[in-house]
Design a protein around this motif. Structure first.
Motif, short mmCIF file in Angstrom:
data_model
loop_
_atom_site.label_atom_id
_atom_site.label_comp_id
_atom_site.label_asym_id
_atom_site.label_seq_id
_atom_site.Cartn_x
_atom_site.Cartn_y
_atom_site.Cartn_z
N HIS A 64 34.03 56.27 78.37
CA HIS A 64 33.45 57.60 78.40
C HIS A 64 31.96 57.57 78.07
O HIS A 64 31.19 58.39 78.56
CB HIS A 64 34.18 58.52 77.42
CG HIS A 64 35.56 58.89 77.88
ND1 HIS A 64 36.47 59.51 77.04
CD2 HIS A 64 36.19 58.73 79.07
CE1 HIS A 64 37.61 59.71 77.70
NE2 HIS A 64 37.45 59.25 78.94
N VAL A 65 31.57 56.62 77.24
CA VAL A 65 30.17 56.49 76.87
C VAL A 65 29.33 56.04 78.06
O VAL A 65 28.27 56.61 78.35
CB VAL A 65 30.00 55.52 75.69
CG1 VAL A 65 28.52 55.25 75.42
CG2 VAL A 65 30.67 56.08 74.43
N VAL A 66 29.80 55.01 78.75
CA VAL A 66 28.99 54.45 79.85
C VAL A 66 29.32 55.10 81.20
O VAL A 66 28.56 54.95 82.16
CB VAL A 66 29.17 52.92 79.95
CG1 VAL A 66 28.71 52.26 78.67
CG2 VAL A 66 30.62 52.52 80.26
N GLY A 67 30.47 55.78 81.29
CA GLY A 67 30.81 56.49 82.51
C GLY A 67 31.55 55.69 83.55
O GLY A 67 31.70 56.14 84.69
N TRP A 68 32.06 54.52 83.19
CA TRP A 68 32.81 53.71 84.15
C TRP A 68 33.73 52.74 83.42
O TRP A 68 33.58 52.49 82.22
CB TRP A 68 31.88 52.94 85.09
CG TRP A 68 30.92 51.99 84.40
CD1 TRP A 68 29.68 52.28 83.93
CD2 TRP A 68 31.16 50.61 84.08
NE1 TRP A 68 29.11 51.17 83.35
CE2 TRP A 68 30.00 50.13 83.43
CE3 TRP A 68 32.24 49.73 84.30
CZ2 TRP A 68 29.89 48.81 82.99
CZ3 TRP A 68 32.12 48.42 83.85
CH2 TRP A 68 30.96 47.97 83.21
N ALA A 69 34.69 52.20 84.16
CA ALA A 69 35.59 51.16 83.66
C ALA A 69 35.75 50.10 84.72
O ALA A 69 35.70 50.40 85.92
CB ALA A 69 36.96 51.75 83.32
N ARG A 75 34.44 48.75 89.84
CA ARG A 75 33.82 49.65 88.86
C ARG A 75 34.25 51.06 89.21
O ARG A 75 33.88 51.59 90.26
CB ARG A 75 32.31 49.51 88.85
CG ARG A 75 31.65 50.43 87.85
CD ARG A 75 30.15 50.22 87.72
NE ARG A 75 29.84 48.99 87.02
CZ ARG A 75 28.67 48.73 86.44
NH1 ARG A 75 27.70 49.63 86.50
NH2 ARG A 75 28.46 47.58 85.83
N VAL A 76 35.03 51.65 88.32
CA VAL A 76 35.63 52.97 88.56
C VAL A 76 34.96 53.99 87.66
O VAL A 76 34.87 53.80 86.44
CB VAL A 76 37.15 52.92 88.27
CG1 VAL A 76 37.77 54.29 88.47
CG2 VAL A 76 37.83 51.89 89.16
N ALA A 77 34.49 55.08 88.24
CA ALA A 77 33.87 56.15 87.44
C ALA A 77 34.91 56.78 86.52
O ALA A 77 36.05 57.04 86.93
CB ALA A 77 33.26 57.20 88.36
N VAL A 78 34.51 57.03 85.27
CA VAL A 78 35.38 57.67 84.29
C VAL A 78 34.60 58.81 83.63
O VAL A 78 33.64 58.58 82.92
CB VAL A 78 35.85 56.68 83.20
CG1 VAL A 78 36.82 57.38 82.24
CG2 VAL A 78 36.52 55.46 83.82
N LEU A 109 50.40 59.51 92.40
CA LEU A 109 50.60 60.68 91.56
C LEU A 109 50.12 60.40 90.14
O LEU A 109 50.08 59.24 89.71
CB LEU A 109 52.08 61.07 91.52
CG LEU A 109 52.73 61.52 92.83
CD1 LEU A 109 54.21 61.81 92.60
CD2 LEU A 109 52.03 62.74 93.41
N CYS A 110 49.77 61.45 89.40
CA CYS A 110 49.21 61.28 88.04
C CYS A 110 48.07 60.28 88.11
O CYS A 110 47.97 59.34 87.32
CB CYS A 110 50.28 60.80 87.07
SG CYS A 110 51.77 61.82 86.99
N CYS A 111 47.16 60.50 89.05
CA CYS A 111 46.20 59.48 89.44
C CYS A 111 45.10 59.24 88.44
O CYS A 111 44.44 58.19 88.48
CB CYS A 111 45.61 59.81 90.81
SG CYS A 111 44.54 61.28 90.81
N GLY A 112 44.81 60.20 87.54
CA GLY A 112 43.69 60.02 86.63
C GLY A 112 42.40 59.81 87.39
O GLY A 112 42.02 60.62 88.23
N THR A 113 41.73 58.70 87.15
CA THR A 113 40.48 58.40 87.84
C THR A 113 40.68 58.00 89.30
O THR A 113 39.72 57.89 90.06
CB THR A 113 39.75 57.24 87.15
OG1 THR A 113 40.58 56.07 87.22
CG2 THR A 113 39.43 57.56 85.70
#
Length: 268
Positions: A64-69, A75-78, A109-113
């Motif tokens: 959440h701090v950097v905006g990705w995982a 590299r997935v936006a979070v 389903l329940c895909c989150g990011t």
């Protein structure tokens, strides 16, 4: 901590990150050195680095701090508040990817990011859909999946999907919440305080959402289509029974290194 010569350091950042590492360690970050690398790579100047370190030390998830995982090499936006994709879920993604033929119809389903769907996108599915009940997750997933040709829908499980997909889905993924209600309070504060409870709380035994997914799956899967769900080792037997009672043929797969348990169920 020393950084390799190739590690990018903007000119306005201090050359020695040992102070950042020490701050993260005092805050309880187990992988302080690795996290410092990520923070340095994401900061444009000293002021931004300081703010990011303060947020992380205050307990916000690093993602959440950097905006990705990083997930399966992507590299997935979070976005803030959205469920952070876990390392163990890489096992689910790889199991599903291995069974996804080109031109498949894929639903997450329940895909989150949308991280799992993003991994399956390189199989060039004919249709790629994802859905989540959380509006923030839907917005985040659209950022990740729209460039890959994916469509993201907001709603409760199958209610969110276009009706024309019924009976045509080849690969159905559902990484829903499976933490028992009484155990939510025992989760690390990163999850408990900074992720939506709806993404964590799976009901009294943790399997409420899984049962609903399993019950509805036969109506959405194509003949021979597969359902992939993540659960825990202690819930595996009950999860397998729930899937079997829905008329699907389940198999349990586990990865001891990732502490990951996945049920793979086929529609006859």
């Amino acid at each position: 901590m020393s950084l390799p010569p190739s590690f990018p350091l903007p000119s306005d950042l201090p050359a020695d990150p040992s102070q950042v590492v020490a701050t993260l360690r005092r805050a309880g970050c187990v992988f302080a050195e690795d996290e410092a690398r990520v923070l340095f790579a994401g900061a444009r100047d000293t002021a931004e680095l300081t703010a990011m370190v303060e947020r992380r030390a205050a307990g916000l998830p690093l993602e959440h701090v950097v905006g990705w995982a990083e997930f399966c090499g992507l590299r997935v936006a979070v976005d803030p508040g959205v469920f952070v994709p876990r390392r163990r879920t890489e096992f689910l993604a790889r199991q599903a990817r291995a069974c996804t033929p080109p031109e498949a119809v894929v639903v997450d389903l329940c895909c989150g990011t949308g991280a799992v769907a993003a991994v399956l996108a390189d199989r060039h599915p004919a249709r790629l859909h994802a859905a989540d009940l959380d509006p923030a997750a839907v917005r985040c997933a659209r950022r990740n999946l729209a460039p890959l040709g994916g469509e993201v829908h907001e709603g409760d499980l199958y209610d969110a999907l276009p009706g024309e997909l019924a009976g045509r889905v080849d690969i159905l993924i559902a990484n829903g919440p499976y933490v028992p209600t009484d155990d939510v309070a025992l989760l690390p504060s990163e999850a408990r305080d900074h992720e939506r409870r709806m993404a964590l709380d799976g009901g009294a035994d943790g399997l409420d959402v899984l049962r609903r997914v399993a019950a509805g799956a036969p109506g959405w899967l194509a003949p021979g289509g597969r359902l992939f769900v993540e659960t825990s080792e202690r819930q595996a037997a009950a999860a397998e029974a729930a899937v079997r009672s829905a008329g699907l043929r389940p198999r349990v797969r586990q990865d001891d290194d990732l502490y990951a348990t996945v049920i793979i169920a086929t529609r006859p």
